[in-house]
Design an enzyme around this catalytic site. Structure first.
Site, PDB file in Angstrom:
ATOM      1  N   LYS A  27       7.443   9.217  -4.084  1.00 32.83           N
ATOM      2  CA  LYS A  27       8.330   9.251  -5.243  1.00 32.83           C
ATOM      3  C   LYS A  27       7.939  10.376  -6.184  1.00 32.83           C
ATOM      4  CE  LYS A  27      11.757   6.822  -4.672  1.00 32.83           C
ATOM      5  NZ  LYS A  27      11.721   5.408  -4.334  1.00 32.83           N
ATOM      6  N   CYS A  49     -21.679  39.047  11.685  1.00 32.23           N
ATOM      7  CA  CYS A  49     -20.211  39.076  11.787  1.00 32.23           C
ATOM      8  C   CYS A  49     -19.768  40.253  12.646  1.00 32.23           C
ATOM      9  CB  CYS A  49     -19.614  39.181  10.393  1.00 32.23           C
ATOM     10  SG  CYS A  49     -17.851  39.579  10.407  1.00 32.23           S
ATOM     11  N   CYS A  52     -17.754  42.972  10.373  1.00 31.75           N
ATOM     12  CA  CYS A  52     -18.341  43.725   9.262  1.00 31.75           C
ATOM     13  C   CYS A  52     -18.656  45.171   9.699  1.00 31.75           C
ATOM     14  CB  CYS A  52     -19.619  43.042   8.764  1.00 31.75           C
ATOM     15  SG  CYS A  52     -19.322  41.741   7.551  1.00 31.75           S
ATOM     16  N   ASN A  74      -8.365  44.701  20.554  1.00 29.16           N
ATOM     17  CA  ASN A  74      -9.035  43.418  20.766  1.00 29.16           C
ATOM     18  C   ASN A  74      -9.877  43.484  22.044  1.00 29.16           C
ATOM     19  OD1 ASN A  74      -9.530  40.584  21.333  1.00 29.16           O
ATOM     20  ND2 ASN A  74      -7.898  40.129  19.882  1.00 29.16           N
ATOM     21  N   HIS A 111     -16.914  41.061   3.618  1.00 30.21           N
ATOM     22  CA  HIS A 111     -16.892  39.822   4.386  1.00 30.21           C
ATOM     23  C   HIS A 111     -16.374  38.636   3.558  1.00 30.21           C
ATOM     24  CE1 HIS A 111     -18.285  37.307   7.744  1.00 30.21           C
ATOM     25  NE2 HIS A 111     -18.746  36.463   6.838  1.00 30.21           N
ATOM     26  N   ASN A 151      -4.227  34.553  11.105  1.00 34.56           N
ATOM     27  CA  ASN A 151      -4.576  33.169  11.348  1.00 34.56           C
ATOM     28  C   ASN A 151      -5.839  32.907  10.560  1.00 34.56           C
ATOM     29  OD1 ASN A 151      -4.181  30.759  12.691  1.00 34.56           O
ATOM     30  ND2 ASN A 151      -5.638  31.282  14.289  1.00 34.56           N
ATOM     31  N   SER A 159     -12.412  31.234  13.577  1.00 32.28           N
ATOM     32  CA  SER A 159     -13.830  30.958  13.344  1.00 32.28           C
ATOM     33  C   SER A 159     -14.479  31.944  12.386  1.00 32.28           C
ATOM     34  CB  SER A 159     -14.568  30.983  14.683  1.00 32.28           C
ATOM     35  OG  SER A 159     -14.267  32.212  15.335  1.00 32.28           O
ATOM     36  N   HIS A 162     -14.225  36.567   7.863  1.00 37.62           N
ATOM     37  CA  HIS A 162     -14.008  37.966   7.472  1.00 37.62           C
ATOM     38  C   HIS A 162     -12.486  38.215   7.443  1.00 37.62           C
ATOM     39  CE1 HIS A 162     -15.727  42.140   7.186  1.00 37.62           C
ATOM     40  NE2 HIS A 162     -14.415  42.330   7.195  1.00 37.62           N
ATOM     41  N   GLN A 166      -4.133  39.998  13.217  1.00 32.58           N
ATOM     42  CA  GLN A 166      -3.999  40.465  14.589  1.00 32.58           C
ATOM     43  C   GLN A 166      -2.618  41.046  14.831  1.00 32.58           C
ATOM     44  OE1 GLN A 166      -5.364  38.135  17.917  1.00 32.58           O
ATOM     45  NE2 GLN A 166      -6.331  36.640  16.565  1.00 32.58           N
ATOM     46  N   GLU A 180      15.504  33.558  16.425  1.00 28.03           N
ATOM     47  CA  GLU A 180      15.965  33.888  15.069  1.00 28.03           C
ATOM     48  C   GLU A 180      16.967  35.047  15.101  1.00 28.03           C
ATOM     49  OE1 GLU A 180      12.824  34.447  12.265  1.00 28.03           O
ATOM     50  OE2 GLU A 180      12.060  32.406  12.493  1.00 28.03           O
ATOM     51  N   HIS A 294      11.069  39.448   7.344  1.00 27.19           N
ATOM     52  CA  HIS A 294      10.567  38.366   6.486  1.00 27.19           C
ATOM     53  C   HIS A 294       9.210  37.887   6.988  1.00 27.19           C
ATOM     54  CE1 HIS A 294      12.939  36.509   9.753  1.00 27.19           C
ATOM     55  NE2 HIS A 294      12.037  35.547   9.721  1.00 27.19           N
ATOM     56  N   PHE A 310      -0.537  16.218  10.454  1.00 25.63           N
ATOM     57  CA  PHE A 310      -0.588  16.283  11.906  1.00 25.63           C
ATOM     58  C   PHE A 310       0.823  16.255  12.460  1.00 25.63           C
ATOM     59  CE2 PHE A 310      -4.779  14.674  10.836  1.00 25.63           C
ATOM     60  CZ  PHE A 310      -5.574  15.439  11.655  1.00 25.63           C
ATOM     61  N   GLN A 321       9.113  16.079  10.939  1.00 22.25           N
ATOM     62  CA  GLN A 321       9.435  15.216   9.795  1.00 22.25           C
ATOM     63  C   GLN A 321       8.499  15.562   8.662  1.00 22.25           C
ATOM     64  OE1 GLN A 321       7.264  12.660   8.600  1.00 22.25           O
ATOM     65  NE2 GLN A 321       8.684  11.758   7.141  1.00 22.25           N
TER      66      GLN A 321
HETATM   67  P1  H2U Z   1      -8.998  34.994  15.107  1.00 24.35           P
HETATM   68  O1  H2U Z   1      -8.044  35.721  14.187  1.00 24.35           O
HETATM   69  O2  H2U Z   1      -8.338  33.850  15.794  1.00 24.35           O
HETATM   70  O3  H2U Z   1     -10.283  34.643  14.441  1.00 24.35           O
HETATM   71  O4  H2U Z   1      -9.362  36.027  16.263  1.00 24.35           O
HETATM   72  C1  H2U Z   1     -10.162  37.147  16.112  1.00 24.35           C
HETATM   73  C2  H2U Z   1      -9.966  38.020  17.331  1.00 24.35           C
HETATM   74  O5  H2U Z   1     -11.082  38.890  17.448  1.00 24.35           O
HETATM   75  C3  H2U Z   1      -9.856  37.255  18.635  1.00 24.35           C
HETATM   76  O6  H2U Z   1      -8.580  37.513  19.182  1.00 24.35           O
HETATM   77  C4  H2U Z   1     -11.320  39.139  18.812  1.00 24.35           C
HETATM   78  C5  H2U Z   1     -10.963  37.837  19.516  1.00 24.35           C
HETATM   79  O7  H2U Z   1     -10.510  38.110  20.806  1.00 24.35           O
HETATM   80  N1  H2U Z   1     -12.701  39.569  18.986  1.00 24.35           N
HETATM   81  C6  H2U Z   1     -12.963  40.870  19.415  1.00 24.35           C
HETATM   82  O8  H2U Z   1     -12.028  41.621  19.691  1.00 24.35           O
HETATM   83  N2  H2U Z   1     -14.262  41.307  19.514  1.00 24.35           N
HETATM   84  C7  H2U Z   1     -15.354  40.519  19.252  1.00 24.35           C
HETATM   85  O9  H2U Z   1     -16.465  40.991  19.316  1.00 24.35           O
HETATM   86  C8  H2U Z   1     -15.162  39.104  18.898  1.00 24.35           C
HETATM   87  C9  H2U Z   1     -13.761  38.630  18.699  1.00 24.35           C
HETATM   88 ZN    ZN Z   2     -17.772  40.227   8.193  1.00 26.97          ZN
END
Ligand code: H2U
Ligand code: ZN
Length: 347
Positions: A27, A49, A52, A74, A111, A151, A159, A162, A166, A180, A294, A310, A321
């Site tokens: 409510k 990291c 970094c 990547n 970081h 993400n 995880s 930093h 992507q 869309e 957008h 969830f 919902q």
């Molecule tokens: P997230 O945005 O889900 O945290 O993903 C980070 C990306 O970084 C993930 O797609 C990449 C992973 O493959 N990665 C690298 O390219 N090199 C690394 O040393 C670790 C992670």
């Molecule tokens: Zn970092």
């Protein structure tokens, strides 16, 4: 029909899907309960990291001592540039190879920062990087779609805190942006106008779902939001892609991204987790006059820094919902300060 009382369903004009709204279950729009968890104070540089500056990534490559933004391929691409086109058909079974490439974008060498904690001119550099990447990857012959996204947060499966996003660039247009585009095109052909221009005009006239606006952009909770605090950022001018922005629109977009991030963090005094991304014109060389670029933001939190929504049970089996209405969510976000709580606490 009373949006605040009657169970009802709302149409997502971009996908054609419906969401069930059960507003009678809450409510009051906002019960004020905030669990204030201590924010883990991050160092501005973390030797462990992989994002970094100067650190070594999994593949053994060393990051440069970057000072602003940084992009790299990547090391664990989900789609690969050299997969050859191939199709599989056997009775009812079908498959196709996917071809593309994935990149990681660091928003800042720091970081401990997030888009919400960065300065406007720093976020504008991220905006410029998105544009440069969209253009560079889009120009590759076989790349027909460039998906830029972020993400954020452990609950979203991310995880590393930093600040990073992507890009997945690929031959096939993925299913959600493709769906869309079908709806935007149908509206464009039937009415001769842009679906999202018309929608934004209606939302700005109404105002109840607007979270924030500046000269170039509006931030709103879409009428058909599924996630409790789902939002969209829309340019006020019809633009097919982020490449079309003027310099002042880039400033305004950076401002909109920051302000939404700040309000999100202020809602539950946390680094608000979400997945966000840009939908825009595919890069297959066709015109797509119906496409209105957008951002979608899909945040999972419901009631506090730890209580998430969830999508299970009825939602997995029947349809999505929600309890709090889109209007209540927008009102709560609109009312929040535009200064980040962690800066306000320091003052
Ligand atoms: P997230 O945005 O889900 O945290 O993903 C980070 C990306 O970084 C993930 O797609 C990449 C992973 O493959 N990665 C690298 O390219 N090199 C690394 O040393 C670790 C992670
Ligand atoms: Zn970092």
């Amino acid at each position: 029909m009373n949006f605040n009382e009657d169970p009802h369903r709302r149409l997502n004009i971009l996908t054609g899907e419906w969401v069930k709204v059960s507003p009678h279950r809450t409510k009051r729009p906002w019960n004020g309960q905030v669990e204030k968890l201590p924010l883990d104070k991050l160092p501005d540089y973390d030797p462990g990291c992989y994002l970094c500056p100067g650190n070594t990534r999994s593949g053994g490559v060393e990051n440069p001592a970057y000072k602003e933004t940084f992009v790299f391929d990547n090391d664990f691409m989900a789609i690969l540039p050299d997969t050859e086109a191939d199709e599989f058909k056997n009775g009812l079974l079908q498959a196709k190879t996917e071809q593309g490439l994935c990149r990681v974008i660091c928003f800042s060498p720091r970081h401990d920062l997030t888009l919400a904690l960065m300065e406007n001119d720093e976020v504008k550099k991220v905006v410029q990087l998105w544009i440069d990447q969209y253009e560079e990857l889009g120009a590759i012959d076989y790349i027909n779609h460039v998906q830029i996204f972020e993400n954020r947060g452990a609950v979203m499966g991310c995880s590393n805190p930093h600040p990073h996003g992507q890009i997945w660039a690929e031959r096939e247009i993925p299913t959600l942006p493709a769906a869309e585009l079908v709806r935007q095109k149908a509206h464009y052909e039937a009415k001769g106008t842009c679906l999202l221009c018309d929608y934004l005009k209606q939302e700005l006239g109404d105002g109840s779902r607007i979270i924030y606006e500046n000269e170039g952009f509006a931030v709103l909770v879409p009428f058909w939001a599924v996630w409790p605090y789902e939002a969209m950022i829309l340019p006020k001018r019809h633009m097919n892609s982020i490449s079309e922005m003027t310099d002042s629109e880039k400033v305004d977009l950076a401002d909109a991204v920051r302000k939404l991030g700040i309000k999100y963090d202020n809602l539950f005094h946390t680094k608000f987790p979400y997945s966000m991304g840009i939908h825009q014109k595919p890069t297959d060389g066709s015109e797509y006059p119906e496409a209105h670029f957008h951002f979608h933001y899909y945040p999972p939190l419901l009631r506090s820094a730890t209580v998430k929504k969830f999508m299970v049970g009825y939602e997995m089996l029947a349809m999505p919902q929600r309890d709090i209405s889109a209007e209540s969510a927008a009102q709560a976000l609109r009312a929040l300060p535009e200064e980040h709580f962690s800066n306000a606490e320091q003052d």
